[in-house]
Design an enzyme around this catalytic site. Structure first.
Site, mmCIF file in Angstrom:
data_model
loop_
_atom_site.group_PDB
_atom_site.id
_atom_site.type_symbol
_atom_site.label_atom_id
_atom_site.label_comp_id
_atom_site.label_asym_id
_atom_site.label_seq_id
_atom_site.Cartn_x
_atom_site.Cartn_y
_atom_site.Cartn_z
ATOM 1 N N PRO A 239 1.123 -1.083 -0.301
ATOM 2 C CA PRO A 239 0.182 -0.182 -0.165
ATOM 3 C C PRO A 239 1.018 1.401 0.142
ATOM 4 O O PRO A 239 1.611 1.457 1.172
ATOM 5 C CB PRO A 239 -0.610 -0.394 1.251
ATOM 6 C CG PRO A 239 -0.242 -1.234 1.855
ATOM 7 C CD PRO A 239 1.148 -1.913 1.121
ATOM 8 N N ASP B 270 5.568 2.480 2.053
ATOM 9 C CA ASP B 270 4.310 1.232 2.667
ATOM 10 C C ASP B 270 4.246 1.391 3.862
ATOM 11 O O ASP B 270 4.957 1.549 4.853
ATOM 12 C CB ASP B 270 5.874 -0.120 2.848
ATOM 13 C CG ASP B 270 5.483 -1.188 2.799
ATOM 14 O OD1 ASP B 270 4.033 -1.264 3.199
ATOM 15 O OD2 ASP B 270 5.481 -2.279 2.806
ATOM 16 N N HIS B 271 3.071 1.845 3.679
ATOM 17 C CA HIS B 271 2.224 2.751 3.686
ATOM 18 C C HIS B 271 1.922 1.740 5.482
ATOM 19 O O HIS B 271 1.330 1.515 6.382
ATOM 20 C CB HIS B 271 0.627 3.187 4.342
ATOM 21 C CG HIS B 271 0.348 4.120 5.354
ATOM 22 N ND1 HIS B 271 -0.217 4.124 5.836
ATOM 23 C CD2 HIS B 271 -0.076 5.260 3.839
ATOM 24 C CE1 HIS B 271 -0.913 4.840 6.558
ATOM 25 N NE2 HIS B 271 -0.523 6.249 5.297
ATOM 26 N N ARG B 272 2.018 0.544 4.995
ATOM 27 C CA ARG B 272 2.225 -0.883 6.935
ATOM 28 C C ARG B 272 3.798 -0.729 7.739
ATOM 29 O O ARG B 272 2.783 -0.774 8.797
ATOM 30 C CB ARG B 272 2.420 -1.933 6.058
ATOM 31 C CG ARG B 272 1.387 -2.692 4.996
ATOM 32 C CD ARG B 272 1.463 -3.473 4.715
ATOM 33 N NE ARG B 272 2.590 -3.987 3.636
ATOM 34 C CZ ARG B 272 3.626 -4.687 2.854
ATOM 35 N NH1 ARG B 272 2.833 -6.316 3.038
ATOM 36 N NH2 ARG B 272 4.364 -4.974 2.212
ATOM 37 N N ALA B 273 4.381 0.227 7.166
ATOM 38 C CA ALA B 273 5.386 0.496 8.156
ATOM 39 C C ALA B 273 5.557 2.117 7.660
ATOM 40 O O ALA B 273 6.413 1.857 9.701
ATOM 41 C CB ALA B 273 7.065 0.012 6.761
#
Length: 440
Positions: A234, A412-415
């Site tokens: 994402p 990376d929007h997860r991180a």
């Protein structure tokens, strides 16, 4: 006993390579450490080093052969006291011991008996000779390799054979065979979305109005990895403008003060060298952004290793400046020039372009104002750098002219979420606009 030379795995992700050139011919004496062949991966040309002594009795895979699977037998060495002329190519599933070693790049070594290239014995005691990729696909699909006919060298089962069996609905593993094998694999993940087929695209253009240029290994790898990245990571984007006038002034002063070595300046700094340093220092200042995402953990890196996208014929490669936050600007500059030159000649070692914790993609030299780059896992960030150009800005309530560069951070929007990405960019902007801080 003859020793098989196997196609080495020159990187953890390598599945196939091209056997570019044999440096020894049949009948030549080989000593341990001799360079015997050159292998082309999608990124570089590497040397294969012999780890056994003897006579090169048989070249199984001729030079110029493309897409040779890892662990496939490419040649045979006759040992001491053996008649090299009597040694023949190994039969499918042959069990002669074989060793292969990656070149002096410290890449992972493939070292095993030839039987390792064959599948484990089935419940009935027979063997199937298959590539590692074919074996993995068959396992995920629940197919019995013993029921698949191989079309590769010496009857080897390759990827297309397994895919054909999947499409035909045959070769399903029996319950007995499944029970005798490893525990059932997890259901395969849903396939990534694909675009229109070759024929669908060609129908949109008049016959003869185009030329077909086959994809090489590098272009296929780039397409696969970036498609996976865009569909599974994402992305989030943050953009800032950085004033460059102070940086350009300092750069000019540092280059003018460079000592001479062999009649030439010991270094010549570029704006990109200073961007690399600024990003590395920003990651040190914002360590929560210097991370990699895995399904179970966050890898928080202790060093800022900055990859730099370099355009080469047929694609691009990303050599890495390791621990860039602790290196001087002159070290970064000289290291980058050296690796960029070797990258264009495809002479980088795997450890010089694999890994890293972030990356820089600079299209400013092409006059590009701004753009967004695709995150390349395991990185969680990538910085897209545009051209420095004179713009009218407001200073103290009055219009003024300054040299301004737009940069966009993809995360990376997860991180790395939006606020953390903005914090990282603020730190980067601080180093760019007050560049003396990069010297202390």
């Amino acid at each position: 006993m003859p020793t098989n030379i196997l196609m080495p795995a020159l990187s953890p992700t390598m599945e196939k390579g091209n056997l570019a050139k044999w440096l020894k011919k049949e009948g030549d004496t080989i000593k341990s450490g001799d360079i015997i062949a050159e292998i082309e991966t999608d990124k570089a040309t590497m040397e294969v080093e012999a780890v056994d002594e003897g006579v090169l009795a048989k070249i199984v895979v001729p030079e110029g052969t493309a897409d040779v699977a890892v662990n496939e037998v490419i040649g045979v060495i006759a040992g001491e006291g053996e008649d090299a002329k009597s040694v023949s190519a190994p039969a499918a599933g042959g069990a002669a011991p074989a060793k292969a070693e990656a070149p002096k790049s410290e890449a992972p070594k493939a070292e095993a008996p030839a039987a390792a290239a064959a599948a484990p014995a089935s419940a009935g005691g027979s063997r199937s000779f298959a590539s590692p990729l074919a074996r993995r696909i068959a396992k995920d699909a629940g197919l019995d390799l013993n029921a698949i006919k191989g079309s590769g060298p010496h009857g080897r089962i390759v990827e297309k054979d397994v895919e054909a069996a999947k499409a035909g609905g045959g070769a399903k593993a029996t319950p007995a065979a499944a029970a005798a094998g490893a525990p059932a694999a997890k259901p395969a993940a849903a396939p990534l979305a694909s675009g229109p087929s070759d024929e669908q695209v060609k129908k949109l253009f008049a016959p003869g109005s185009y030329e077909e240029v086959p994809h090489d290994g590098m272009r296929k790898t780039i397409a696969r990895r970036l498609t996976e990245a865009k569909q599974t990571v994402p992305h989030f984007y943050v953009t800032v403008d950085c004033e460059l006038d102070a940086l350009l002034k300092l750069r000019g002063e540092l280059n003018a003060a460079a000592p001479e070595k062999d009649g030439k300046p010991a270094y010549k700094l570029s704006v990109n060298d200073m961007v690399i340093k600024a990003l590395a220092l920003a990651l040190r200042a914002v360590p929560d952004a210097n991370v990699s995402w895995t399904d179970n953990t966050m890898l928080k890196h202790k060093h800022a290793d900055v990859g730099v996208a370099v355009s080469i014929p047929g694609g691009l490669i990303t050599p890495i400046i390791r621990d860039a936050c602790h290196k001087s600007l002159s070290q970064i500059s000289n290291e980058m020039k050296d690796m960029a030159g070797r990258a264009k000649a495809r002479k980088l070692k795997p450890e010089e372009y694999q890994g890293g914790t972030t990356a820089v993609s600079n299209l400013g030299m092409f006059g590009v104002k701004d753009f967004a780059a695709i995150v390349n896992p395991p990185h969680a960030t990538i910085l897209a750098v545009g051209a420095g150009e004179q713009r009218v800005i407001v200073k103290g309530g009055q219009p003024a002219v300054a040299t301004v560069m737009s940069v966009t951070l993809s995360t990376d929007h997860r991180a790395v979420d939006g606020a953390l990405g903005a914090e990282l960019l603020a730190a980067f902007k601080g180093y760019i606009e007050k560049p003396m801080a990069m010297l202390v």
